[in-house]
Design a protein around this motif. Structure first.
Motif, mmCIF file in Angstrom:
data_model
loop_
_atom_site.group_PDB
_atom_site.id
_atom_site.type_symbol
_atom_site.label_atom_id
_atom_site.label_comp_id
_atom_site.label_asym_id
_atom_site.label_seq_id
_atom_site.Cartn_x
_atom_site.Cartn_y
_atom_site.Cartn_z
ATOM 1 N N LEU A 11 0.746 -1.235 0.054
ATOM 2 C CA LEU A 11 -0.156 -0.070 -0.047
ATOM 3 C C LEU A 11 0.916 1.306 0.158
ATOM 4 C CD1 LEU A 11 -2.897 -1.126 2.792
ATOM 5 C CD2 LEU A 11 -3.181 -0.848 0.081
ATOM 6 N N TRP A 12 1.707 1.135 0.891
ATOM 7 C CA TRP A 12 2.707 2.345 0.950
ATOM 8 C C TRP A 12 3.373 2.628 -0.298
ATOM 9 C CZ3 TRP A 12 3.950 5.805 4.849
ATOM 10 C CH2 TRP A 12 4.915 6.668 4.527
ATOM 11 N N THR A 13 4.158 1.672 -1.034
ATOM 12 C CA THR A 13 4.637 2.071 -2.496
ATOM 13 C C THR A 13 3.888 2.419 -3.395
ATOM 14 O OG1 THR A 13 4.902 -0.234 -2.700
ATOM 15 C CG2 THR A 13 6.743 0.460 -1.617
ATOM 16 N N ASP A 14 2.564 1.732 -3.391
ATOM 17 C CA ASP A 14 1.485 1.975 -4.255
ATOM 18 C C ASP A 14 0.970 3.343 -4.131
ATOM 19 O OD1 ASP A 14 -0.321 -1.117 -4.592
ATOM 20 O OD2 ASP A 14 1.485 -0.473 -5.625
ATOM 21 N N ILE A 15 0.857 3.795 -3.042
ATOM 22 C CA ILE A 15 0.390 5.183 -2.801
ATOM 23 C C ILE A 15 1.243 6.142 -3.189
ATOM 24 C CG2 ILE A 15 -0.148 6.876 -1.075
ATOM 25 C CD1 ILE A 15 -1.283 4.476 0.653
ATOM 26 N N ASP A 104 2.246 14.839 -3.995
ATOM 27 C CA ASP A 104 1.419 16.015 -4.843
ATOM 28 C C ASP A 104 0.310 16.582 -4.199
ATOM 29 O OD1 ASP A 104 0.127 17.401 -6.972
ATOM 30 O OD2 ASP A 104 1.368 16.542 -8.279
ATOM 31 N N GLU A 105 0.344 17.649 -4.049
ATOM 32 C CA GLU A 105 -0.665 18.631 -3.203
ATOM 33 C C GLU A 105 -1.747 18.615 -4.095
ATOM 34 O OE1 GLU A 105 2.234 21.542 -0.617
ATOM 35 O OE2 GLU A 105 0.690 22.414 -1.853
ATOM 36 N N GLU A 106 -1.648 18.629 -5.447
ATOM 37 C CA GLU A 106 -3.059 18.960 -6.217
ATOM 38 C C GLU A 106 -3.502 17.558 -5.938
ATOM 39 O OE1 GLU A 106 -4.702 21.393 -7.060
ATOM 40 O OE2 GLU A 106 -6.040 20.100 -8.055
ATOM 41 N N LYS A 107 -2.918 16.542 -6.491
ATOM 42 C CA LYS A 107 -3.512 15.001 -6.160
ATOM 43 C C LYS A 107 -4.238 15.059 -4.987
ATOM 44 C CE LYS A 107 -0.248 13.289 -9.468
ATOM 45 N NZ LYS A 107 0.933 12.217 -9.787
ATOM 46 N N LEU A 108 -3.392 15.265 -3.727
ATOM 47 C CA LEU A 108 -3.986 15.239 -2.401
ATOM 48 C C LEU A 108 -5.244 16.055 -2.163
ATOM 49 C CD1 LEU A 108 -1.165 15.021 0.252
ATOM 50 C CD2 LEU A 108 -2.775 13.300 -0.382
ATOM 51 N N ARG A 109 -5.344 16.942 -2.726
ATOM 52 C CA ARG A 109 -6.437 18.045 -2.562
ATOM 53 C C ARG A 109 -7.520 17.263 -3.250
ATOM 54 N NH1 ARG A 109 -9.808 20.599 -5.015
ATOM 55 N NH2 ARG A 109 -8.700 20.241 -7.126
ATOM 56 N N HIS A 110 -7.267 16.971 -4.246
ATOM 57 C CA HIS A 110 -8.381 16.288 -5.145
ATOM 58 C C HIS A 110 -8.901 14.954 -4.290
ATOM 59 C CE1 HIS A 110 -10.781 15.313 -8.638
ATOM 60 N NE2 HIS A 110 -10.323 14.000 -8.899
ATOM 61 N N LEU A 111 -8.216 14.216 -4.118
ATOM 62 C CA LEU A 111 -8.283 12.950 -3.482
ATOM 63 C C LEU A 111 -9.058 13.064 -2.081
ATOM 64 C CD1 LEU A 111 -5.600 10.132 -2.820
ATOM 65 C CD2 LEU A 111 -6.992 10.867 -1.156
ATOM 66 N N GLU A 114 -12.366 15.763 -2.626
ATOM 67 C CA GLU A 114 -13.284 15.523 -3.985
ATOM 68 C C GLU A 114 -13.568 14.127 -3.530
ATOM 69 O OE1 GLU A 114 -11.664 19.256 -6.174
ATOM 70 O OE2 GLU A 114 -12.379 17.447 -7.375
ATOM 71 N N LYS A 115 -12.823 13.124 -3.227
ATOM 72 C CA LYS A 115 -13.102 11.722 -3.130
ATOM 73 C C LYS A 115 -13.362 11.131 -1.855
ATOM 74 C CE LYS A 115 -12.060 11.005 -7.771
ATOM 75 N NZ LYS A 115 -12.899 10.287 -8.786
ATOM 76 N N MET A 116 -13.365 11.662 -1.037
ATOM 77 C CA MET A 116 -13.551 11.219 0.506
ATOM 78 C C MET A 116 -14.494 12.044 1.253
ATOM 79 S SD MET A 116 -9.905 10.368 2.169
ATOM 80 C CE MET A 116 -8.928 8.994 1.546
ATOM 81 N N THR A 117 -15.196 11.424 2.107
ATOM 82 C CA THR A 117 -16.178 11.986 3.102
ATOM 83 C C THR A 117 -15.123 12.595 4.248
ATOM 84 O OG1 THR A 117 -16.364 10.221 4.517
ATOM 85 C CG2 THR A 117 -17.912 10.590 2.579
ATOM 86 N N LYS A 118 -15.760 13.486 4.958
ATOM 87 C CA LYS A 118 -15.110 14.058 6.017
ATOM 88 C C LYS A 118 -14.645 12.880 7.066
ATOM 89 C CE LYS A 118 -15.781 17.650 9.686
ATOM 90 N NZ LYS A 118 -16.828 18.596 10.293
ATOM 91 N N ALA B 135 -6.217 6.810 -4.174
ATOM 92 C CA ALA B 135 -5.158 7.220 -5.253
ATOM 93 C C ALA B 135 -5.343 6.662 -6.744
ATOM 94 C CB ALA B 135 -4.022 6.739 -4.450
ATOM 95 N N ASP B 136 -5.909 5.486 -6.494
ATOM 96 C CA ASP B 136 -6.028 4.889 -8.017
ATOM 97 C C ASP B 136 -7.024 5.734 -8.858
ATOM 98 O OD1 ASP B 136 -5.989 1.202 -6.947
ATOM 99 O OD2 ASP B 136 -4.332 2.814 -7.275
#
Lengths: 141, 141
Positions: A11-15, A104-111, A114-118, B135-136
């Motif tokens: 999981l770590w390396t994939d993330i 990557d901050e933009e990826k994190l922001r999106h993730l 926009e992809k997770m509940t609170k 992340a996927d």
DNA sequence: TTATTTATATCGTATCATAAGATATATTCT
DNA sequence: AGAATATATCTTATGATACGATATAAATAA
């Protein structure tokens, strides 16, 4: 090796593979390692760098000299012992290290937003905080 | 940048700094990057390597040649197009990549099984799985 | 079938990254 | 005062990295 350890590592390396910055500026491998040591440890000087990256003091000094020239670090002399230097990251140093070791901050922001509940977001943060807290125990034991 | 993103990144880099393997064998920076691509993507050939690490095809081919010589990867020819090679990691390749990108297993064992309850362990694993799943979405969008 | 494109491999050349021994200066400790 | 410590500089040398030129083979287009 237990299933959990293998799982966590995959999981770590994939993330990281998915979320790291894509187009990084050119900076050398040892430079990154040195910037990391300076960021994560306290009172870092030439001797500490040399030990941390396993090179002679002269090599460490040369590396530090180049990072100074690039403006990634600044150097002060220790008040307690004027032979010793104390190295610190500049904003540029923090910036470039960020891009070579962080997600990557933009990826994190999106993730995260926009992809997770609170609740999910909080669970992830809590888990990371817990892992880091326990990791401190292992590192500093 | 939001507080959560900065927090997550600080936790991320702290955790890695504390839990990575300490004494790694010497392997080049680009070699690690190539091994990662081969591990994380499918049907990886010279062209894919070249694109992934942003070098010319001849440079990629040279890098691959050296990794073959070291026994870290093996090469087969694609049945669909015999001009194309398909690269795969050997056990040695997986091993050395593991040591340069994963968290130290002994540290993880200690942390997960001696410093955490079963519930905490599960929470960490669940959070990582969730983050990877999201992340996927980001990576493959 | 021939010409063109594609995929990889090899060679030659060049620059940068990395390392450490020798030496030097300054500071601290005995 | 002499020895030890911390860093800095210079010199030398090897490895890492990159790519243009060229070549071979396979696939595709004309």
């Amino acid at each position: 090796m237990s299933k959990e350890i293998a799982q966590l590592n995959e999981l770590w390396t994939d993330i990281y593979y998915r979320l790291r910055y894509n187009h990084s500026e050119k900076i050398t491998h040892q430079a990154i390692r040195i910037l990391q040591v300076i960021q994560k440890e306290s009172e870092v000087g030439i001797k500490e760098i040399a030990r941390a990256i396993q090179v002679s003091h002269n090599t460490a000094s040369e590396h530090v000299k180049r990072l100074l020239e690039k403006g990634y670090i600044v150097k002060t002399r220790s008040a307690a012992d004027e032979r010793k230097v104390i190295l610190q990251l500049t904003a540029e140093g923090n910036d470039i290290l960020h891009r070579h070791s962080s997600l990557d901050e933009e990826k994190l922001r999106h993730l995260l937003f926009e992809k997770m509940t609170k609740e999910e977001r909080q669970a992830v943060l809590d888990a990371f905080a817990l892992l880091k807290e326990r990791a401190d125990d292992v590192y500093y034991r």
